[in-house]
Design a protein around this motif. Structure first.
Motif, short mmCIF file in Angstrom:
data_model
loop_
_atom_site.label_atom_id
_atom_site.label_comp_id
_atom_site.label_asym_id
_atom_site.label_seq_id
_atom_site.Cartn_x
_atom_site.Cartn_y
_atom_site.Cartn_z
N GLY A 1 -6.44 -9.66 -10.77
CA GLY A 1 -5.63 -10.54 -11.60
C GLY A 1 -4.57 -9.69 -12.25
N THR A 2 -4.49 -9.72 -13.58
CA THR A 2 -3.59 -8.80 -14.27
C THR A 2 -3.99 -7.36 -13.96
N GLY A 3 -5.31 -7.12 -13.83
CA GLY A 3 -5.84 -5.82 -13.41
C GLY A 3 -6.80 -6.02 -12.26
N LEU A 4 -7.62 -4.99 -12.00
CA LEU A 4 -8.63 -5.08 -10.94
C LEU A 4 -9.99 -4.81 -11.56
N GLY A 5 -10.81 -5.84 -11.62
CA GLY A 5 -12.14 -5.72 -12.22
C GLY A 5 -13.19 -5.42 -11.17
N VAL A 6 -14.18 -4.62 -11.56
CA VAL A 6 -15.30 -4.28 -10.67
C VAL A 6 -16.58 -4.29 -11.50
N SER A 7 -17.64 -4.83 -10.93
CA SER A 7 -18.95 -4.76 -11.57
C SER A 7 -20.02 -4.94 -10.51
N GLY A 8 -21.25 -5.00 -10.96
CA GLY A 8 -22.35 -5.20 -10.04
C GLY A 8 -23.58 -5.68 -10.77
N GLY B 1 -11.99 -0.30 -10.83
CA GLY B 1 -10.63 -0.61 -10.41
C GLY B 1 -9.68 0.56 -10.56
N HIS B 2 -10.10 1.58 -11.32
CA HIS B 2 -9.21 2.71 -11.58
C HIS B 2 -9.51 3.93 -10.71
N VAL B 3 -10.35 3.76 -9.68
CA VAL B 3 -10.54 4.84 -8.72
C VAL B 3 -9.23 5.04 -7.94
N ASN B 4 -9.07 6.21 -7.34
CA ASN B 4 -7.85 6.47 -6.58
C ASN B 4 -7.73 5.49 -5.40
N PHE B 5 -6.51 5.01 -5.19
CA PHE B 5 -6.25 4.16 -4.03
C PHE B 5 -6.40 4.99 -2.76
N ALA C 1 4.66 4.16 -4.08
CA ALA C 1 4.07 4.01 -5.41
C ALA C 1 4.11 5.32 -6.18
N TRP C 2 3.97 6.44 -5.48
CA TRP C 2 4.02 7.75 -6.14
C TRP C 2 5.38 8.04 -6.79
N ARG C 3 6.40 7.32 -6.36
CA ARG C 3 7.71 7.49 -7.01
C ARG C 3 7.66 7.00 -8.47
N GLU C 4 6.76 6.06 -8.75
CA GLU C 4 6.66 5.49 -10.09
C GLU C 4 5.47 6.00 -10.87
N PHE C 5 4.37 6.33 -10.17
CA PHE C 5 3.13 6.69 -10.85
C PHE C 5 2.55 7.98 -10.30
N GLU C 6 2.19 8.88 -11.19
CA GLU C 6 1.55 10.12 -10.76
C GLU C 6 0.15 9.84 -10.21
N HIS C 7 -0.57 8.96 -10.89
CA HIS C 7 -1.91 8.56 -10.43
C HIS C 7 -1.83 7.12 -9.95
N VAL C 8 -2.08 6.90 -8.68
CA VAL C 8 -2.07 5.54 -8.12
C VAL C 8 -3.51 5.11 -7.91
N SER C 9 -3.97 4.27 -8.80
CA SER C 9 -5.33 3.74 -8.71
C SER C 9 -5.34 2.53 -7.79
N ALA C 10 -6.53 2.07 -7.46
CA ALA C 10 -6.64 0.82 -6.70
C ALA C 10 -5.97 -0.32 -7.45
N GLU C 11 -6.11 -0.34 -8.78
CA GLU C 11 -5.52 -1.41 -9.58
C GLU C 11 -4.00 -1.45 -9.50
N ARG C 12 -3.37 -0.28 -9.30
CA ARG C 12 -1.91 -0.24 -9.23
C ARG C 12 -1.38 -1.09 -8.09
N CYS D 1 -5.89 -6.96 2.82
CA CYS D 1 -6.56 -5.89 3.56
C CYS D 1 -6.98 -4.76 2.62
N MET D 2 -6.11 -4.39 1.69
CA MET D 2 -6.47 -3.36 0.71
C MET D 2 -7.68 -3.78 -0.10
N LEU D 3 -7.73 -5.05 -0.48
CA LEU D 3 -8.88 -5.57 -1.22
C LEU D 3 -10.14 -5.46 -0.37
N GLY D 4 -10.00 -5.67 0.93
CA GLY D 4 -11.15 -5.53 1.82
C GLY D 4 -11.71 -4.12 1.82
#
Length: 338
Positions: free
Chosen positions: A155-162, A178-182, A196-207, A257-260
């Motif tokens: 959504g606004t971010g990427l939530g993960v739980s279990g 959601g903040h693990v590396n993409f 994405a690296w042009r904008e962010f040093e750390h690109v998480s899955a949520e990015r 596909c990325m979500l997969g």
């Protein structure tokens, strides 16, 4: 799922009055009253940007005429699910400007009990209570009883739980997965990551797997096609579903596909043979387009573990306000233990 209504008919059967339930994201704050076990009413969605603080939004909700008539002014117990890590008393939201002390807000609002949990912890607690009509299976696989269940949602971010089974009940995990590396899967995703690296040093899955992420994917694909173009996520989705733009459809396909990939990583990490559930605001809006995407093929593309992951069913949560079920369950447990 519990009954949901917006009428003022319900009168609380709880001796200490109706209970406040909230589900707070980076864009909207959703509020409801629980007037009896399984009776959730007065659901309202307030834009976060319209209020200077969560306490202000909460108090505005309780002051609404219909909510007040249903006992809003007598609320003493509340449970808030929030799209943020919850560790300690002070919270500063990742995807919004609200910051607050839980204890100070409890006192400001005059609550006896008010606690805050991660939103996907609450959503995870709701999963076992979903009816067959409140989820839609995508692809094959059969859930195995008494095994872990995974949860992911964009959504606004990427939530993960279990959920971990425990003596006939469930333990919900508080995760910031959601903040693990993409991790790119193919050359196209390598190029999107490099953009994405042009904008962010750390690109998480949520990015990339979020509303802002869909916009970033679109810009990356446009750049790859020699275009300098940007669109909001809602317009990308609209054009894709309407068949008006191949580039928008390509962005949706890359997103699915990325979500997969991430969903399968969660399944492998948890051993989630009980299934992976997909929540959040984006996927349910895609409807059949998501089912037809490469999500499930990507989910199963795990090399030597392809046969293992193929057993895991994947479900889209279609219930409108499922997090309220989880907040209700958690609040009931807290009050019973008090």
């Amino acid at each position: 799922m519990s009954a949901m209504s917006s009428s003022a008919e319900s009168v609380s059967t709880y001796p200490d009055g109706p209970r406040l339930l909230a589900d707070v994201g980076g864009t909207n704050a959703r509020f409801a009253l629980e007037t009896a076990p399984g009776e959730i009413t007065q659901v309202e969605v307030l834009p976060c940007a319209d209020y200077p603080s969560l306490a202000a939004a909460l108090q505005a909700y309780l002051a609404l005429p219909a909510v007040a008539a249903a006992g809003g002014q007598s609320v003493r117990n509340a449970m808030i699910a929030i799209a943020n890590p919850v560790a300690g008393d002070y919270l500063s939201m990742t995807n919004h400007h609200w910051s607050f002390s839980i204890s100070a807000m409890r006192e400001e609002c005059g609550f006896s009990v008010m606690d805050v949990v991660n939103d996907f912890t609450a959503l995870a607690r709701a999963v076992p209570m979903l009816s067959p009509e409140e989820k839609r299976q995508v692809g094959s696989g059969t859930a195995r009883a008494e095994t872990a269940i995974g949860l992911i949602g964009a959504g606004t971010g990427l939530g993960v739980s279990g959920l971990i089974p425990s003596h006939g009940s469930w333990i919900a995990l508080q995760s910031e997965g959601g903040h693990v590396n993409f991790a790119p899967f193919n050359q196209l995703e390598v190029e999107i990551l490099q953009f994405a690296w042009r904008e962010f040093e750390h690109v998480s899955a949520e990015r990339l797997i979020s509303g802002d992420g869909l916009e970033l994917i679109y810009r990356a694909l446009a750049n790859r096609a020699g275009q300098d173009d940007a669109l909001p996520a809602a317009e990308i989705t609209r054009r894709a579903l309407a068949g008006e733009s191949q580039l928008c459809d390509d962005a949706i396909e890359a997103f699915c596909c990325m979500l997969g990939t991430v969903a399968a990583n969660v399944a492998l990490t948890l051993g989630a043979l009980g299934g992976i559930y997909i929540g959040g605001g984006i996927v349910p809006r895609l409807g059949a387009r998501f089912d037809q995407s490469g999500f499930r093929a990507r989910f199963e593309a795990k090399g030597r573990f392809a046969s293992y992951i193929a057993q895991v069913p994947t479900y889209v949560i279609t219930a409108k306000y499922p997090a309220f079920l989880g907040t209700s369950a958690i609040l009931s447990e807290r009050l019973a233990a008090a």
